[in-house]
Design an enzyme around this catalytic site. Structure first.
Site, PDB file in Angstrom:
ATOM      1  N   SER A 209      -4.092  -4.580   1.674  1.00  0.00           N
ATOM      2  CA  SER A 209      -3.061  -3.760   2.320  1.00  0.00           C
ATOM      3  C   SER A 209      -3.249  -2.285   1.997  1.00  0.00           C
ATOM      4  O   SER A 209      -2.504  -1.462   2.520  1.00  0.00           O
ATOM      5  CB  SER A 209      -1.667  -4.239   1.942  1.00  0.00           C
ATOM      6  OG  SER A 209      -1.535  -4.328   0.565  1.00  0.00           O
TER       7      SER A 209
ATOM      8  N   HIS B 118      -5.259  -6.681   8.341  1.00  0.00           N
ATOM      9  CA  HIS B 118      -4.075  -6.592   7.485  1.00  0.00           C
ATOM     10  C   HIS B 118      -2.904  -7.319   8.142  1.00  0.00           C
ATOM     11  O   HIS B 118      -2.258  -6.798   9.046  1.00  0.00           O
ATOM     12  CB  HIS B 118      -3.745  -5.116   7.217  1.00  0.00           C
ATOM     13  CG  HIS B 118      -2.551  -4.939   6.343  1.00  0.00           C
ATOM     14  ND1 HIS B 118      -1.697  -3.871   6.453  1.00  0.00           N
ATOM     15  CD2 HIS B 118      -2.045  -5.711   5.345  1.00  0.00           C
ATOM     16  CE1 HIS B 118      -0.733  -4.000   5.572  1.00  0.00           C
ATOM     17  NE2 HIS B 118      -0.918  -5.107   4.892  1.00  0.00           N
TER      18      HIS B 118
ATOM     19  N   GLU C 142      -2.729  -5.179  11.550  1.00  0.00           N
ATOM     20  CA  GLU C 142      -3.465  -3.915  11.560  1.00  0.00           C
ATOM     21  C   GLU C 142      -4.952  -4.255  11.473  1.00  0.00           C
ATOM     22  O   GLU C 142      -5.381  -4.936  10.524  1.00  0.00           O
ATOM     23  CB  GLU C 142      -3.058  -3.042  10.361  1.00  0.00           C
ATOM     24  CG  GLU C 142      -1.787  -2.244  10.593  1.00  0.00           C
ATOM     25  CD  GLU C 142      -1.419  -1.354   9.403  1.00  0.00           C
ATOM     26  OE1 GLU C 142      -0.860  -0.283   9.624  1.00  0.00           O
ATOM     27  OE2 GLU C 142      -1.687  -1.743   8.238  1.00  0.00           O
TER      28      GLU C 142
ATOM     29  N   ASN D 113       1.874   1.087   5.812  1.00  0.00           N
ATOM     30  CA  ASN D 113       2.272   1.231   4.411  1.00  0.00           C
ATOM     31  C   ASN D 113       2.129   2.663   3.911  1.00  0.00           C
ATOM     32  O   ASN D 113       2.845   3.089   3.015  1.00  0.00           O
ATOM     33  CB  ASN D 113       1.465   0.270   3.522  1.00  0.00           C
ATOM     34  CG  ASN D 113       2.017  -1.144   3.622  1.00  0.00           C
ATOM     35  OD1 ASN D 113       3.113  -1.351   4.147  1.00  0.00           O
ATOM     36  ND2 ASN D 113       1.261  -2.127   3.142  1.00  0.00           N
TER      37      ASN D 113
END
Ligand code: 3H9
Length: 697
Positions: free
Chosen positions: A408, A429, A441, A479
């Site tokens: 991540s 991801h 992702e 993130n």
């Protein structure tokens, strides 16, 4: 070319709507339908007309690309009234899909039939509007007020079987040949001397079981800011108290009002953005590699979730764990996930058993992966551990296999460099729980080959996920931006806001959850680990949320320990505020020499959103996200952003980039380190442009 064709077959006039891909009711089609029914009226050779759709469906609805532009005549309600006014019978025979204006055309016909496998619905509320071509007046006359409200306010389609039961259609046709089915049904109606039978002439519907007030109460409790479903209830209410003609006028008025709302603009943006994310020049025309069997390394929550998603969507999976015990645990987790899918009605018990017996293999030896086409690593987030896994995979996987990491935040280029084939390495991801969350992702590293990217997008589609391309950086798109606005929230807590006020302000804004509710769900250990990891890169002017560490050290890790920012009594997942947490925060403020001040909910939202937009602008500027719309889709699908706002970039455009920039300038007066302005935001404001202007490239 968009066209409506008219053909005489015996005594039947066949009117075909042909406007690939979804037969949307563009102006050309509306004109074509009007002309076809003028011709039918005058056509002495035709005693009945059937409307069918060319290609794979009946009609997908009004042409959404016309929304927000000046209306072009004839209007759809006028065209449908024209069809309904025919003195000779008109039949709609539906296959594939009849949605929105498409179903309204069918309700303008006098008889309706569908092939097996058809879906019929009025999804307008999902676009921030409501049926605007008679749907709110005709549907309750056909099926009753309560069932009509269910269809209209949810936007969910029904099957042809349910439509037959409710009275929405009159017949389910045999076979799969739409033209034949249409002709057969028309012939049988002719044989019966069936008359023209306009729905507007059916008895006025009655609100017998207080359906209107029940739906209003239900929607008020469940909606998080969307207006369209409640306005749609008002429109159906008009059907109950007004004549058909007055009801249509009222429907039009309400429809046009909704058309002008920012919610409509946000939802239409979301509709096109979620389709645009897969359109990347770098994979245009590039064939994906074949993927039949995938490998998963690591059977923790993520690995087991990824494996579950794959087997649920018809892929064979080999999952490798480090020992038998861990492999057995992973299998048990996947079995539990599948059981839950059975409970939700997504899977039947036989299929679950077949998957566990045939499609899922668990193993402890990498050698079992030699027949896989793509392997996804989901082990502990440590660069050394990942490099070791990738070196091992490189040694055993056949050439052409794809090596993917589910990291991540780690550097995918560095992971790729641990192999002899960086062109075959990519980041995938997934978001937890991986078999439920729709976002993927796709992290494209410097040397990733285009057909590997194409394969990742094809895999996402197969898994029912929405894939967004991201570049390599700490946290990728989602993130990375999250980390920034989360910090803005912590600053507000340090300066005097309570986490409960922040959560409330943001859920009122429309987020599924506030940041502290999210912390409790994810676990406060995750946030602690992130802070530890980033400590080495900390800037002397960074402000540290010591209160969050204090909760962690008390073992208050969130929902899983029954206590985090909130207290969770047994069986309660909502949580209640904890005065002790407020005391801990007060101590943290005192320790940092801060005199707390109050925040309005409006300031909370403005700070949170300004931080999000500012960092997102950097993410776009640096090419981590290719376009602002990619950021929007990440937040809609992975971070509970209210869909009706269209995503953070659409929100920023709607609020005005100059207003966001002015906020950032004000906030930077007290902290010009955190609130440094993203150059792209500054540039767009200077040029009088918005984020959407970058979506066209
Ligand atoms: C309405 O009807 C209002 C009325 O009540 C009142 C009027 C007065 N228009 O999704 P796909 C494009 S509101 C224009 O990949 P699928 C789509 O962008 C409307 N374009 O296909 C895509 O373009 P591209 C109510 C549309 O097979 C291409 O078609 N109707 C429209 O997976 C293929 O789409 C809806 O809300 C449209 N209406 O799914 C239905 N629909 O290739 C919206 C699609 O350039 N549509 N496009 O990316 C859908 O839900 C799905 O498209 C459908 C087909 C299920 C129909």
């Amino acid at each position: 070319m968009a066209a409506v064709t008219y053909e005489n077959v015996g005594r039947v006039a066949v009117v075909t709507v042909d406007n690939a891909p979804v037969n949307a009711l563009s102006q050309a089609i509306r004109i074509g339908l009007s002309e076809a029914f003028d011709r039918f009226d005058a056509d002495g050779a035709a005693d009945i007309a059937v409307i069918v759709g060319a290609g794979r469906m009946f009609i997908g609805g009004a042409d959404i690309s016309e929304f927000g532009k000046p209306p072009k005549s004839p209007s759809l309600p006028d065209v449908i009234n024209r069809i309904e006014a025919s003195t000779k019978p008109v039949v709609a025979v539906i296959h594939g899909t009849a949605l929105g204006g498409g179903l309204e055309v069918a309700m303008g016909a006098h008889y309706r039939a569908a092939l097996a496998g058809t879906r019929l619905g009025l999804p307008e509320v999902k676009l921030g509007i409501m049926p605007g071509a008679g749907g709110t007046q005709r549907l309750p006359r056909l099926i009753g007020v309560d069932p009509a409200l269910k269809m209209i306010t949810s936007g969910a389609p029904v099957t042809e079987g349910d439509a037959l039961k409710s009275g929405l259609i009159d017949r389910v046709c045999e076979g799969t040949d739409i033209r034949q089915a249409a002709l057969d049904y028309a012939q049988s109606l002719l044989a019966e001397n069936a008359p023209a039978r306009p729905v507007s002439g059916l008895p006025q519907p009655a609100d017998t079981d207080s359906a209107l007030s029940n739906w209003r109460a239900r929607l008020n409790a469940s909606l998080r800011g969307e207006v369209a479903p409640l306005v749609a209830v008002d429109a159906v209410g008009a059907a109950v108290v007004m004549s058909f003609a007055e009801g249509l006028t009222e429907e039009r008025r309400l429809y046009m009002e909704l058309m002008e709302t920012p919610q409509r603009a946000g939802l239409i943006h979301a509709f096109f953005a979620e389709r645009a994310v897969a359109k990347l020049p770098e994979i245009a025309g590039i064939a994906p590699r074949d993927v039949a069997r995938i490998g998963v390394i690591g059977g923790g929550t993520m690995g087991a979730g990824i494996a579950t998603s794959a087997v649920l969507n018809g892929l064979a999976v080999t999952l490798v764990e480090r020992d038998q015990d861990a492999a057995d645990k992973a299998r048990a987790t996947i079995a539990r996930n599948l059981d839950a899918a059975v409970k939700r009605g997504k899977l039947n018990a036989e299929r679950r058993d077949a998957i566990l017996a045939d499609a899922l293999a668990t193993a402890t030896d990498y050698a079992t992966l030699t027949d896989t086409d793509l392997v996804i690593e989901a082990v502990f987030e440590s660069m050394d551990v990942k490099k070791d896994v990738f070196a091992k995979l490189d040694a055993i996987l056949p050439r052409g296999a794809i090596l993917a990491t589910n990291t991540s935040y780690l550097d995918v280029d560095e992971i790729a460099a641990a192999t002899s084939r960086p062109e075959d390495v990519i980041g995938l991801h997934f978001f937890s729980p991986a078999h439920i969350m729709k976002l993927l992702e796709v992290v494209v590293a410097g040397k990733t080959a285009p057909d590997v990217v194409a394969t990742a997008f094809a895999l996402a589609k197969r898994l029912g996920k929405t894939a967004v391309r991201a570049g390599v950086c700490d946290g990728f798109i989602g993130n990375r931006i999250l980390s920034h606005y989360r910090t803005a929230a912590d600053h507000m807590v340090l300066d005097g806001a309570s986490p409960y006020q922040i959560d409330k302000a943001l859920t009122d804004f429309g987020f599924a959850m506030g940041p502290y509710q999210v912390s409790d769900l994810a676990g406060l250990d995750i946030g602690f680990a992130t802070r530890q990891r980033k400590a080495a890169d900390a800037h002397p002017r960074d402000r540290y949320p010591t209160f969050a560490d204090a909760l962690y050290h008390k073992g208050w890790l969130g929902q899983k320990t029954g206590h985090g920012y909130y207290i969770y009594d047994k069986g309660d997942r909502k949580g209640r505020p904890d005065p002790e947490v407020e005391q801990i925060i007060a101590q943290a403020r005192a320790g940092a020499g801060i005199t707390p001040r109050s925040f309005t909910n409006d300031e909370i939202v403005r700070r949170y959103m300004a931080a999000m937009v500012n960092e997102a602008a950097r993410v776009v500027d640096q090419g981590i996200a290719q376009r602002p719309l990619d950021v929007d889709v990440v937040f809609l699908y992975g971070y509970g952003f209210p869909r009706w706002r269209g995503g953070p970039m659409k929100y920023a455009d709607q609020r005005g980039l100059d207003a966001i920039l002015a906020d950032i300038r004000t906030f930077s007066e007290t902290d010009d380190h955190f609130w440094s302005l993203a150059p792209l935001l500054q540039k767009l404001v200077a040029e009088g442009r918005n984020f959407d202007s970058l979506n066209q490239r």
